[in-house]
Scaffold this motif. Sequence first.
Motif, PDB file in Angstrom:
ATOM      1  N   ALA B  44       0.834  -1.208   0.000  1.00  0.00           N
ATOM      2  CA  ALA B  44       0.000   0.000   0.000  1.00  0.00           C
ATOM      3  C   ALA B  44       0.868   1.257   0.000  1.00  0.00           C
ATOM      4  O   ALA B  44       0.560   2.224  -0.690  1.00  0.00           O
ATOM      5  N   LEU B  47       2.961   1.484  -3.541  1.00  0.00           N
ATOM      6  CA  LEU B  47       2.211   1.558  -4.804  1.00  0.00           C
ATOM      7  C   LEU B  47       2.280   2.925  -5.494  1.00  0.00           C
ATOM      8  O   LEU B  47       2.575   2.992  -6.689  1.00  0.00           O
ATOM      9  N   PRO B  48       2.051   4.034  -4.753  1.00  0.00           N
ATOM     10  CA  PRO B  48       2.066   5.329  -5.450  1.00  0.00           C
ATOM     11  C   PRO B  48       3.429   5.679  -6.052  1.00  0.00           C
ATOM     12  O   PRO B  48       3.498   6.498  -6.966  1.00  0.00           O
ATOM     13  N   PHE B  49       4.512   5.052  -5.540  1.00  0.00           N
ATOM     14  CA  PHE B  49       5.842   5.367  -6.075  1.00  0.00           C
ATOM     15  C   PHE B  49       6.057   4.761  -7.469  1.00  0.00           C
ATOM     16  O   PHE B  49       7.040   5.032  -8.121  1.00  0.00           O
ATOM     17  N   PHE B  51       4.187   5.205 -10.034  1.00  0.00           N
ATOM     18  CA  PHE B  51       3.570   5.995 -11.099  1.00  0.00           C
ATOM     19  C   PHE B  51       4.515   6.303 -12.261  1.00  0.00           C
ATOM     20  O   PHE B  51       4.160   6.158 -13.404  1.00  0.00           O
ATOM     21  N   ILE B 333      -3.866  -5.276  -4.102  1.00  0.00           N
ATOM     22  CA  ILE B 333      -3.135  -4.013  -4.238  1.00  0.00           C
ATOM     23  C   ILE B 333      -2.297  -4.036  -5.515  1.00  0.00           C
ATOM     24  O   ILE B 333      -2.172  -3.041  -6.206  1.00  0.00           O
ATOM     25  N   GLY B 409      -5.791  -2.037  13.478  1.00  0.00           N
ATOM     26  CA  GLY B 409      -6.964  -1.198  13.213  1.00  0.00           C
ATOM     27  C   GLY B 409      -6.858   0.197  13.781  1.00  0.00           C
ATOM     28  O   GLY B 409      -7.795   0.972  13.718  1.00  0.00           O
ATOM     29  N   ASN B 410      -5.692   0.522  14.347  1.00  0.00           N
ATOM     30  CA  ASN B 410      -5.463   1.847  14.955  1.00  0.00           C
ATOM     31  C   ASN B 410      -6.554   2.196  15.965  1.00  0.00           C
ATOM     32  O   ASN B 410      -7.046   3.319  16.003  1.00  0.00           O
ATOM     33  N   PRO B 650       3.216   6.053   7.973  1.00  0.00           N
ATOM     34  CA  PRO B 650       2.369   6.908   8.818  1.00  0.00           C
ATOM     35  C   PRO B 650       1.254   6.131   9.508  1.00  0.00           C
ATOM     36  O   PRO B 650       0.516   5.384   8.881  1.00  0.00           O
ATOM     37  N   THR B 651       1.191   6.314  10.820  1.00  0.00           N
ATOM     38  CA  THR B 651       0.241   5.566  11.637  1.00  0.00           C
ATOM     39  C   THR B 651      -0.662   6.553  12.374  1.00  0.00           C
ATOM     40  O   THR B 651      -0.199   7.604  12.803  1.00  0.00           O
ATOM     41  N   ILE B 652      -1.918   6.181  12.521  1.00  0.00           N
ATOM     42  CA  ILE B 652      -2.826   7.036  13.294  1.00  0.00           C
ATOM     43  C   ILE B 652      -2.764   6.582  14.740  1.00  0.00           C
ATOM     44  O   ILE B 652      -3.036   5.420  15.045  1.00  0.00           O
ATOM     45  N   TRP B 653      -2.388   7.486  15.633  1.00  0.00           N
ATOM     46  CA  TRP B 653      -2.257   7.135  17.044  1.00  0.00           C
ATOM     47  C   TRP B 653      -3.518   7.492  17.799  1.00  0.00           C
ATOM     48  O   TRP B 653      -4.377   8.200  17.296  1.00  0.00           O
ATOM     49  N   ALA B 656      -4.840  11.568  22.364  1.00  0.00           N
ATOM     50  CA  ALA B 656      -4.720  11.685  23.822  1.00  0.00           C
ATOM     51  C   ALA B 656      -5.667  12.738  24.369  1.00  0.00           C
ATOM     52  O   ALA B 656      -5.937  13.749  23.722  1.00  0.00           O
ATOM     53  N   LEU B 659      -3.086  15.677  25.944  1.00  0.00           N
ATOM     54  CA  LEU B 659      -2.057  16.315  25.114  1.00  0.00           C
ATOM     55  C   LEU B 659      -2.639  16.607  23.734  1.00  0.00           C
ATOM     56  O   LEU B 659      -3.495  15.870  23.260  1.00  0.00           O
ATOM     57  N   PRO B 660      -2.170  17.669  23.064  1.00  0.00           N
ATOM     58  CA  PRO B 660      -2.706  17.979  21.738  1.00  0.00           C
ATOM     59  C   PRO B 660      -2.277  16.925  20.712  1.00  0.00           C
ATOM     60  O   PRO B 660      -1.257  16.309  20.868  1.00  0.00           O
TER      61      PRO B 660
END
Lengths: 359, 660
Positions: B44, B47-49, B51, B333, B409-410, B650-653, B656, B659-660
């Motif tokens: 995933a 893949l965009p690389f 092009f 994919i 599943g983050n 990149p992962t979605i954490w 919190a 914290l911002p």
Amino acid sequence: MTRKMLIAAGLVALVAAIPGPAMSQFYKGKTVTMIINYPAGGPTDIEGRIIAQHLASHIPGKPTVIVKNMGGAGGMIGSNYLGEIAKPDGETFGFFTWNPVAELLGDPGMRVRFSDFTLLAGVENPVVVYMRKDTPPGINAATDIMKTKEFKALSLDSHNTNTIQQALSLDILGVKFKAVTGYRGLKEVETAILQNEGQLANSSLPGWRASIEPTMAKQGIVLPLWQVAPPGKGGTHPRSVAVPELPTFEEFYGMLNGGKKPSGIAYEAMRSAIDAQTAVFRTFFMPPKANKEAVTIMRAAINDLWKNKQFISDYAKVVKSDPVLVSGEDGEQIMTGLAKVKPEIKTFLRDYGNQLVKK
Amino acid sequence: MLEAAVAGLIAAVQWPAVGYLFLGIALGIYFGAVPGLSGLTGMAILLPFTFGMDPVSAFSFLLGMYAVTTTSDSITAILIGVPAGAAAQATVLDGYPMAKRGEAARAFGAAFTCSAIGGVLGGLFMGLSIPIVQPLVLSFAKPEFFMLGLLGLCMVGSLSGRSVLKGMTVAGLGLLMSQVGYAEQIAIPRYWMNTTYLLDGLPLVPVVLGLFSLPELVSLAVSNRSISDVPREKISGGSGIWLGVKDCFIHWWLLLRSAVIGMYIGILPALGPTIADWVAYGHAVQSAKDKSQFGKGDVRGVIAPETANNSVKGGDLVPTVAFGIPGSAGMAILLGAFLIQGLTPGPEMLTTKLHITFSMMWTLIFANIIGAALLMAWTNQLQKIIFVPANLILPGITFFVLIGAWTAGNNIGDWITLIVFGVIGLVMKKAGWPRAPLILGFILGRIMENSLHISMAAYGMSWIFRPICIAIAIGIVVTLAYAVRSHMKMRTDKSTVDVTDAESADTKLSLGFAVAVCLVLAYAIVASFAWPPTVRLFPLAFSTPAIILAAFAVFFDWRSIRLAGVGGTAAAAGTFGLGSLSQEWRRTFHFFAWLLGVIGVTMLFGQHVALPVFIALYLMVWGKYRWPLALGYAAAGLVVLVVLFDYMSPTIWYPALLLP
């Protein structure tokens, strides 16, 4: 005087058109996350990734745009995340394929309604209905479907827009068919048609152009019957520019019924379900009550993106036709239209879906 | 065809394709080896690389990466008992016990060699079979899939060791777990406890990590010994590797059969490496004359799944290239790459673009050989980890287990699932219940229900008489007869004990678990009556026999406790007995409390705080290490989070609260 006023008005317009320092600073140094509500590799994901690759350069401040797939539960895991967990600060948006029937009928898992999101833009997409040519007594022209005694129509789960519109249109035509529901994706449906597990199915435009047409239609295995076109002006449904060669469902019905237009509760229900889907097949959403400045910037950026020839060429390479953009304002009207659907139509759709499983 | 094969070879070794191939292999080793990433994530991201690349370069890059992920994912499976990817799950069963015995190098030698051979065979199979495979792929529709699922379930017998009754009961429990979430035929959610997280079903990776990895972490934490039970001085790395390589040739017939299993599963649409490794493992146990060492470090338990999970990729490519039908999630994919390149899977790939198809075959072959050779060269360095004291290595392993579960599943639910199944896995291990059949039932449940539902809707009852269904049914009867025969033999042969940990089983705990299973199944049956008949059919169909089997398990455990007297045998009253809260149990509770603490701190401050703080505190409090080491280790954890999971993938954490 008039000249001075014109110059002044021109200057104001120019200043308004050029992104101000605050605007260009909003996204500077930020990371924008694009949530895709289907798994990697599917059509939604591929289209989303092409957009993500080009979008950053059209957003003032050139933020980093990253893609995150949140598939599952018919797209609801991703949409619930965007609605409930993501902050409305403009740094997260969704590129979704949505399900208007779920919106219309409600769904136990739907925590945030699609109409509550802020729509940035949408991509129009017709649906193509196709059939195996070897369905007895043989389908050499689309109208031969009326000669069939019975066939199996394959689709996703029984309350999905994909299933409801297909079954309703066949019922409106008065052909005998058996609905086989429960396939997990359109690719699985496509495979089952190739294996002759069923004879009729429908797909989105990218699915048709990029896969079914070259692998099955050109090999003489299937024949396209009609397109379910997005709504035009004044309640009409003109042929989509993406598939100009294919008659619309309304034209096809007219061919069989002396030019008459389809009508009645079944047709009304079918159009209630599918109009919103085809008009904004893929949607760019921000969380409810999203930062207004971010919404303005992103709407402008998406509009600007559609002027990028390289992007259009990359996108068209995948879906085999130029993508048609629907602005956020127009798309929102379509969304709010769903709220006006009559209760009797909703009841009809719910009962119809339940009945399909029992059939 | 020969011309196209040569043209494909030339295209694959030409610049820049060959450069992309090596880059792909390097990235593939990385994506495969880090728990939480996988070939799928790699596909995933990369893949965009593609092009701007020409088709051969694009496929060399993507397939070079994808081919070796199932070779490098065995590193953590063998070393620390954590499968880095879903395809390495079965490798843990024997690979990790080999490492504990000090035979990590031998396990690596075997895993890398058979991965390479499996991958090469898969690649050759792909190239040679594409033009002739159409009838096979098209004849496997939903009825055949259901029958294959049923055949797969028959593996339960061989994965259960002596406790076939318990094996069949937990397979039923696994099938029940697969029913969580939306039903296959109508959007009615089942067993979802009003939690959106469960709507899409239980996620496989946290469940497997919980069942198999957390119990090992607990035993490391409690014992504070290194992974290897054998001192370092007694291990010779180099000869170990060659022993492993030799093992592959000694067991060449098993290797070949496993490769065929992998290719075959690969050809079938949507079945991928996750299933191939379990089926191959089950086959290895089932077909072995001496089963006594399976689950304790039998090299055949490494050879079979590692061969199959590489050969499966050649098979996967066949329907993908020939019909545009993805053989697995990774191939779905890859179809995106076809679209990006303006290529259409199907006849074009077998005629005018045949050389590109053959370049894929060569890529698979080269990548598998080069990847395995590179990993082999690092084996001596890799295996050092098994001699590090447990309390020093444990925070690192826990870190990766938590990250591995999170990336499924983050969602914080992934961590809760991990911990819940960690407790279940620990109890099953101590109580002598086999865990592998649970996973088998879990993986096969959804496929079987969906296939059965569509088969009934599309064909009525006539699907039973389809020729391939009849052939598979005969296979099922033969497999069952063989399993019964083996079981009878096993009962008379007291030396034969396998994958169940049965010898150290705590009977009281086993009784408690059996009662709990009965209650869960009873709830499942009662709850199902609220749904329409089509939705409750499948859960009812297996929950009913499973509860009867569970009731038998309760009876047998109760009887053996009674026979053993009030105090019971040593095993029945073992250190983990329910009556006494031993030191070991206290430490176990303590360890789980730490994990719950990580969840709590994450909710308040996010993972970037919680995970490094966990590492530092664990080292200082539990491990009694000094603060400079603890801080350095924690800083390294933070760097891994930022570099590997923020920047590279990149992962979605968790957002919190404070914290911002």
